[in-house]
Design an enzyme around this catalytic site. Structure first.
Site, mmCIF file in Angstrom:
data_model
loop_
_atom_site.group_PDB
_atom_site.id
_atom_site.type_symbol
_atom_site.label_atom_id
_atom_site.label_comp_id
_atom_site.label_asym_id
_atom_site.label_seq_id
_atom_site.Cartn_x
_atom_site.Cartn_y
_atom_site.Cartn_z
ATOM 1 C CB SER A 1 3.034 12.288 -0.500
ATOM 2 O OG SER A 1 2.749 10.936 0.403
ATOM 3 C CG HIS B 1 7.411 12.233 -0.001
ATOM 4 N ND1 HIS B 1 8.464 12.784 0.593
ATOM 5 C CD2 HIS B 1 6.452 11.806 1.048
ATOM 6 C CE1 HIS B 1 8.673 12.708 1.778
ATOM 7 N NE2 HIS B 1 7.424 12.119 2.060
ATOM 8 C CG ASP C 1 4.919 9.456 3.047
ATOM 9 O OD1 ASP C 1 5.922 9.986 3.555
ATOM 10 O OD2 ASP C 1 4.197 10.048 2.345
ATOM 11 C CG MET D 1 4.169 5.286 7.242
ATOM 12 S SD MET D 1 2.760 6.157 7.637
ATOM 13 C CE MET D 1 2.859 7.668 6.620
ATOM 14 C CG HIS E 1 9.609 10.725 5.034
ATOM 15 N ND1 HIS E 1 8.173 11.432 5.306
ATOM 16 C CD2 HIS E 1 9.937 10.781 6.085
ATOM 17 C CE1 HIS E 1 8.091 11.767 6.628
ATOM 18 N NE2 HIS E 1 9.016 11.383 7.094
ATOM 19 C CG MET F 1 7.743 8.291 8.695
ATOM 20 S SD MET F 1 6.168 9.139 8.077
ATOM 21 C CE MET F 1 6.472 8.518 6.228
ATOM 22 C CG MET G 1 7.912 15.315 9.880
ATOM 23 S SD MET G 1 7.509 14.707 8.257
ATOM 24 C CE MET G 1 5.936 14.459 8.299
ATOM 25 N N GLY H 1 2.365 9.828 9.974
ATOM 26 C CA GLY H 1 1.721 8.486 9.990
ATOM 27 C C GLY H 1 0.773 8.346 9.340
ATOM 28 C CG PHE H 2 -2.736 8.614 9.896
ATOM 29 C CD1 PHE H 2 -3.192 7.285 9.496
ATOM 30 C CD2 PHE H 2 -1.996 8.665 11.033
ATOM 31 C CE1 PHE H 2 -3.283 6.271 10.612
ATOM 32 C CE2 PHE H 2 -2.113 7.500 12.000
ATOM 33 C CZ PHE H 2 -2.753 6.583 11.799
ATOM 34 N N GLY H 3 -1.915 10.525 6.043
ATOM 35 C CA GLY H 3 -2.061 11.542 4.705
ATOM 36 C C GLY H 3 -3.235 12.366 5.302
ATOM 37 C CG ASP I 1 5.930 15.082 4.212
ATOM 38 O OD1 ASP I 1 4.855 15.154 4.058
ATOM 39 O OD2 ASP I 1 6.365 13.922 4.620
ATOM 40 N N GLY I 2 3.371 17.395 4.928
ATOM 41 C CA GLY I 2 2.270 17.535 5.689
ATOM 42 C C GLY I 2 1.334 18.648 5.907
ATOM 43 N N GLY I 3 0.066 18.444 5.365
ATOM 44 C CA GLY I 3 -1.205 19.238 5.369
ATOM 45 C C GLY I 3 -0.610 20.703 4.319
ATOM 46 N N GLY J 1 0.429 15.078 -0.469
ATOM 47 C CA GLY J 1 -0.161 13.890 -0.969
ATOM 48 C C GLY J 1 -1.673 14.243 -1.204
ATOM 49 C CB SER J 2 -4.943 14.439 0.727
ATOM 50 O OG SER J 2 -4.185 15.676 1.526
HETATM 51 C C1 DX5 Z 1 2.717 11.986 6.709
HETATM 52 C C2 DX5 Z 1 3.637 11.599 5.354
HETATM 53 C C3 DX5 Z 1 3.223 12.649 4.212
HETATM 54 C C4 DX5 Z 1 2.002 12.424 3.772
HETATM 55 C C5 DX5 Z 1 1.574 13.659 3.460
HETATM 56 O O1 DX5 Z 1 2.916 11.071 7.695
HETATM 57 O O2 DX5 Z 1 4.879 11.835 5.914
HETATM 58 O O3 DX5 Z 1 4.282 12.692 3.265
HETATM 59 O O4 DX5 Z 1 1.579 11.815 2.649
HETATM 60 O O5 DX5 Z 1 0.215 13.873 3.168
HETATM 61 P P1 DX5 Z 1 -0.778 14.988 2.981
HETATM 62 O O6 DX5 Z 1 0.004 16.010 1.998
HETATM 63 O O7 DX5 Z 1 -1.968 14.607 2.574
HETATM 64 O O8 DX5 Z 1 -0.851 15.746 4.546
HETATM 65 ZN ZN ZN Z 2 6.236 11.771 4.072
#
Ligand code: DX5
Ligand code: ZN
Length: 213
Positions: free
Chosen positions: A7, A31, A33, A35, A64, A66, A135, A140-142, A172-174, A194-195
């Site tokens: 991401s 990916h 994102d 927003m 994606h 959002m 999800m 909303g946040f990485g 997706d997420g964490g 992502g992170s």
């Molecule tokens: C969160 C995004 C994710 C985000 C994931 O709302 O949809 O795609 O980038 O980030 P990580 O992998 O750091 O949780």
């Molecule tokens: Zn995403």
């Protein structure tokens, strides 16, 4: 084999082309994102950035969305280079029409589910979807912590799909080295991260770890 979609949300936006380059050859998708500050609190990128990313890579772009009223922007993101477009179940009162619109534009269509939205919400539309995006954080946040119950939803989605290849299951997420194992075991086809990928000095290595081989 599971596919990995880094991401770009966690990439250095002043050096996006370098971030893309760092996962070329290891990632399966990229990916993006989107927003809007309304569906989620954060504001990120629009079609202009997706178009810029498109110029840097041949990798499929997984967009994606959002945002509220995603129908208004589907065509813009497709023209910008999106190969896959997911919209949120919670943002689409006429979901079947929205999915049809994505297909008419020539992209693969997915539906994203917030943690509180049951997989069963898709039972009547499952045959029309190319992928389901489960999800594993509230969007909303990485950099948020993985929500463990997501693995139950992955199993439920795999059960609903039974023997068929579609829809693919994206998560997706964490996602990191620890959480990827139960997510793969539950039946996920695509892992978004992502992170975990971009906070590393060696993003390509992280992609390989997530793939589990
Ligand atoms: C969160 C995004 C994710 C985000 C994931 O709302 O949809 O795609 O980038 O980030 P990580 O992998 O750091 O949780
Ligand atoms: Zn995403």
């Amino acid at each position: 084999m599971v596919r990995v979609a880094p991401s770009l949300l966690s990439a250095d936006f002043s050096r996006l082309a370098d971030a893309v380059q760092s996962v070329e050859g290891s990632a399966d998708l990229l990916h993006c994102d989107i927003m809007d500050g309304r569906f989620v609190p954060n504001i990120t990128m629009g079609p202009l950035i997706v178009e810029a990313v498109r110029k840097t890579t041949e990798l499929p772009l997984d967009v994606h969305m959002m945002i509220v009223e995603p129908d208004r922007y589907l065509s813009d993101f497709r023209q910008a280079g999106a190969d896959m477009i997911s919209v949120h179940w919670e943002a689409c009162p006429h979901l079947e029409r929205t999915i049809d619109q994505i297909h008419r534009l020539g992209a693969l269509a997915g539906v994203a589910l917030n943690p509180a939205t049951p997989v069963q919400a898709l039972v009547d539309i499952l045959d029309e979807l190319d992928y389901v995006l489960i999800m594993s954080v509230n969007p909303g946040f990485g950099g948020q912590t993985f929500w463990p119950r997501a693995t139950i939803k992955i199993r439920q989605a795999a059960q609903m799909r039974k023997g068929r290849e579609r829809p693919l299951i994206e998560v997706d997420g964490g996602i990191n080295q620890e959480t990827a194992d139960p997510v793969r075991a539950a039946g996920a086809d695509i892992l978004v991260a992502g992170s975990y990928v971009f906070a590393s000095a060696n993003p390509a290595e992280r992609v390989k770890i997530l793939r589990g081989n």
